[in-house]
Design a protein around this motif. Structure first.
Motif, PDB file in Angstrom:
ATOM      1  N   GLU B 198       0.909  -1.524  -0.223  1.00 52.48           N
ATOM      2  CA  GLU B 198       0.366  -0.131   0.087  1.00 52.48           C
ATOM      3  C   GLU B 198       0.705   1.345   0.052  1.00 52.48           C
ATOM      4  OE1 GLU B 198      -3.551  -0.095  -0.054  1.00 52.48           O
ATOM      5  OE2 GLU B 198      -3.807  -1.797   0.510  1.00 52.48           O
ATOM      6  N   MET B 199       1.329   1.700  -1.230  1.00 57.61           N
ATOM      7  CA  MET B 199       1.857   2.400  -1.140  1.00 57.61           C
ATOM      8  C   MET B 199       1.867   4.300  -0.824  1.00 57.61           C
ATOM      9  SD  MET B 199       4.651   1.847  -2.708  1.00 57.61           S
ATOM     10  CE  MET B 199       4.684  -0.549  -2.357  1.00 57.61           C
ATOM     11  N   GLN B 200       0.768   4.604  -1.356  1.00 57.17           N
ATOM     12  CA  GLN B 200       0.140   6.216  -0.213  1.00 57.17           C
ATOM     13  C   GLN B 200       0.583   5.618   1.524  1.00 57.17           C
ATOM     14  OE1 GLN B 200      -0.245   8.413  -2.630  1.00 57.17           O
ATOM     15  NE2 GLN B 200      -0.467   9.371  -1.130  1.00 57.17           N
ATOM     16  N   PHE B 201      -0.220   4.418   1.645  1.00 59.30           N
ATOM     17  CA  PHE B 201      -0.460   4.173   3.111  1.00 59.30           C
ATOM     18  C   PHE B 201       0.980   4.180   3.450  1.00 59.30           C
ATOM     19  CE2 PHE B 201      -1.099   1.606   7.154  1.00 59.30           C
ATOM     20  CZ  PHE B 201      -1.521   1.998   7.487  1.00 59.30           C
ATOM     21  N   ALA B 202       1.660   4.013   3.420  1.00 62.78           N
ATOM     22  CA  ALA B 202       3.727   3.876   3.312  1.00 62.78           C
ATOM     23  C   ALA B 202       3.942   4.893   3.369  1.00 62.78           C
ATOM     24  CB  ALA B 202       4.277   2.699   2.921  1.00 62.78           C
ATOM     25  N   LYS B 203       3.520   5.625   2.399  1.00 65.53           N
ATOM     26  CA  LYS B 203       4.130   6.888   2.773  1.00 65.53           C
ATOM     27  C   LYS B 203       3.317   7.909   3.147  1.00 65.53           C
ATOM     28  CE  LYS B 203       4.029  10.920  -1.046  1.00 65.53           C
ATOM     29  NZ  LYS B 203       3.666  10.993  -2.509  1.00 65.53           N
ATOM     30  N   ASN B 204       2.101   7.882   3.816  1.00 64.15           N
ATOM     31  CA  ASN B 204       1.566   8.426   4.946  1.00 64.15           C
ATOM     32  C   ASN B 204       2.059   8.564   6.191  1.00 64.15           C
ATOM     33  OD1 ASN B 204       0.098   9.944   2.518  1.00 64.15           O
ATOM     34  ND2 ASN B 204      -1.708   8.532   3.122  1.00 64.15           N
ATOM     35  N   ILE B 205       2.098   7.262   6.542  1.00 64.25           N
ATOM     36  CA  ILE B 205       2.425   7.206   8.104  1.00 64.25           C
ATOM     37  C   ILE B 205       3.399   6.752   8.535  1.00 64.25           C
ATOM     38  CG2 ILE B 205      -0.008   5.811   8.843  1.00 64.25           C
ATOM     39  CD1 ILE B 205       2.170   3.211   8.020  1.00 64.25           C
TER      40      ILE B 205
END
Ligand code: ATP
Ligand code: MG
Lengths: 238, 246
Positions: B198-205
């Motif tokens: 989950e790239m977007q999630f990784a970037k966010n957290i």
């Protein structure tokens, strides 16, 4: 002498039959546990010898295994200087225990291996010791997988107890033959019929007990299982 | 607080880890990304010694171990201070949700049943599973199973949480509820290692992203460095394919 008199006579041999059955059940279970442990651990030599025992128990006809016990055991007890110990009943118990143990090990081993690798991983990563893992997680799940096969193995054992008359143990089968000979073979059909009912009952009870545990297993329930559901299912499957 | 050096591991003749180096500071939230089959799961498993590396060392605070001289006490000490969340959930199938969370506390940590129960109920509340506490795994959805797995991991009060693709075996509509819980966990300040697609999630957290490729750490940096200006060509290619896929 009439037909109904033979029934209590037959039943008088039931305790010995049950004693042989329960001994083989108990000793066989212990043997199967040990054999399964040795086989899944894959210890050189020891595991191969255990494999050999299991294939003996599973591939040699049970009558033959009883003869092996009957003629082999005296040699062994003589070596140990305990000749008084030997009797056909003991030979029957030993023979059937070894048969049942080997057979059951081939129920337990696949059941152990059927437990998902991930369950081991989760328990290990949480710091469970091997014993804790087996006792709390892997064991109970393996029991769930083993139960149907266990039920079958008990039924086979009960059937095979009927063979102990060949080595002279006085179980219900042997007693039936004694009665028939004494009564000039008048009531052969009736005697065999009663015998059939006795065996059917023993198997049914054993099956019922095992099946009760099968239904009670938490891994089974797709939705909350109530006692009423268990009863209904058990009755439906009889 | 956690440092892995030169980790090597092969399954038979396939070399999976080719000398992985990774160090994690207290409070870090590190996401590990990379193509399928590059050894991300294997790397997480090494930390808990669920697989046996051929060589390399691990340092976890003052605990140090060389994998060639694996030592039971060190393995156990590390296991007690980390908790893992699995791709396949690996919730204990013979126990209810509540028992799953309580059991390690009672059996491994030797807490009293009352205390364990209290902790377990609090963690179940946190992941939103209070109502399901008496259900068996066979009665739960994937999302509920994974939240059980997370509650079980949190209950042992680990210093480091290890998440192995916690959402990749979930139906798409269940991913959200699990990501929400993970976000809540990682933002609470607990050190976390998260393998994810989950790239977007990784970037966010995350405050750090590690790109693994062919058994080594091929890139390592802040989310901005990794996602917005990938220097490594294989990384750029990987990100492109992941984004195209999403
Ligand atoms: N038990 C095993 N026996 C043999 N090979 C294995 C085993 N486990 C994993 N592998 C192989 O090791 C390699 C790395 O596996 P790993 O699961 O660590 O990859 P991954 O990076 O987590 O991939 P994914 O993103 O698909 O989960 C793969 O090629 C896999 O096929
Ligand atoms: Mg993986």
């Amino acid at each position: 002498m009439d037909v109904s008199a033979m029934i209590p006579e037959l039943f008088s041999a039931l305790p010995l039959t049950l004693a042989i059955t329960f001994t083989a059940m108990f000793v066989g279970f212990c043997l199967a546990l040990v054999a399964t442990t040795l086989r899944v651990r894959r210890i050189p030599v020891v595991s191969h010898l255990t494999d050999l025992y299991v294939s003996y128990a599973r591939s040699v006809p049970v009558v033959l295994q009883l003869f092996v016990a009957f003629y082999g055991l005296p040699l062994l007890v003589a070596l140990l200087g305990a000749e008084d110990f030997f009797s056909p009943t003991i030979a029957a118990m030993v023979g059937l225990s070894f048969y049942h143990g080997g057979y059951l090990s081939e129920v337990m081993r696949p059941a152990y291996l059927a437990v998902d690798r991930g369950q081991h991983d989760a328990a290990d990563s949480l710091g469970y010791t091997f014993r804790q893992k087996i006792a709390r997680i892997v064991g109970p799940q393996a029991v769930h997988f083993a139960l149907p096969g266990y039920g079958n193995s008990i039924i086979y054992l009960i059937h095979n107890v009927a063979l102990v008359m060949y080595i002279g143990a006085a179980d219900v089968m042997a007693t039936a033959h004694l009665i028939m000979e004494r009564d000039y073979n008048q009531y052969q059909f009736e005697t065999y019929l009663v015998l059939a009912v006795i065996y059917a009952l023993m198997c049914l009870i054993a099956w019922f007990i095992v099946h009760f545990f099968e239904l009670r297993s938490p891994m089974q329930a797709p939705e909350a299982t109530t006692t009423a559901q268990i009863k209904n299912a058990a009755i439906a499957s009889v | 607080m956690l440092e892995l050096k030169d980790l090597k591991l092969s399954y038979g003749s396939t070399q999976v880890l080719n000398g992985v180096n990774l160090s994690v500071k207290r409070g870090d939230v590190v996401s590990i990304i990379g193509p399928s089959g590059t050894g991300k799961t294997t790397l997480l498993k090494c930390i808990n010694y669920l697989v046996k590396p051929a060589s390399g060392t691990i340092a976890f605070d003052q605990i140090r171990m060389d994998y060639q001289r694996a030592d039971k006490a060190a393995i156990q000490a590390i296991r007690l201070r980390t908790a893992m969340v699995f791709q396949q959930f690996n919730v204990f199938k013979n126990m209810t949700v509540l028992q799953n969370v309580m059991d390690p506390l009672v059996v491994v940590q030797r807490k009293s049943t009352d205390e364990a129960r209290e902790i377990a109920l609090r963690e179940l509340e946190r992941v939103g599973l209070s109502a399901k506490r008496d259900s068996y795994p066979s009665q739960l959805s994937g999302g509920q199973l994974q939240r059980t797995g997370i509650a079980r991991a949190l209950a042992v009060r680990p210093d480091v949480m290890l998440f192995d693709e916690p959402t990749s075996s979930l139906d798409p509509e269940l991913v959200g509820e699990v990501l929400k819980v993970i976000k809540d966990v990682t933002s609470s300040g607990i050190t976390s290692l998260l393998v994810t697609h989950e790239m977007q999630f990784a970037k966010n957290i995350s405050n750090r992203i590690v790109f693994m490729d062919r058994g080594v750490v091929a890139a390592d940096g802040s989310p901005a460095e990794i996602f917005d200006a990938p220097s490594n060509p294989r990384l750029a290619q990987f990100l492109q394919s992941e984004l195209a896929f999403q």
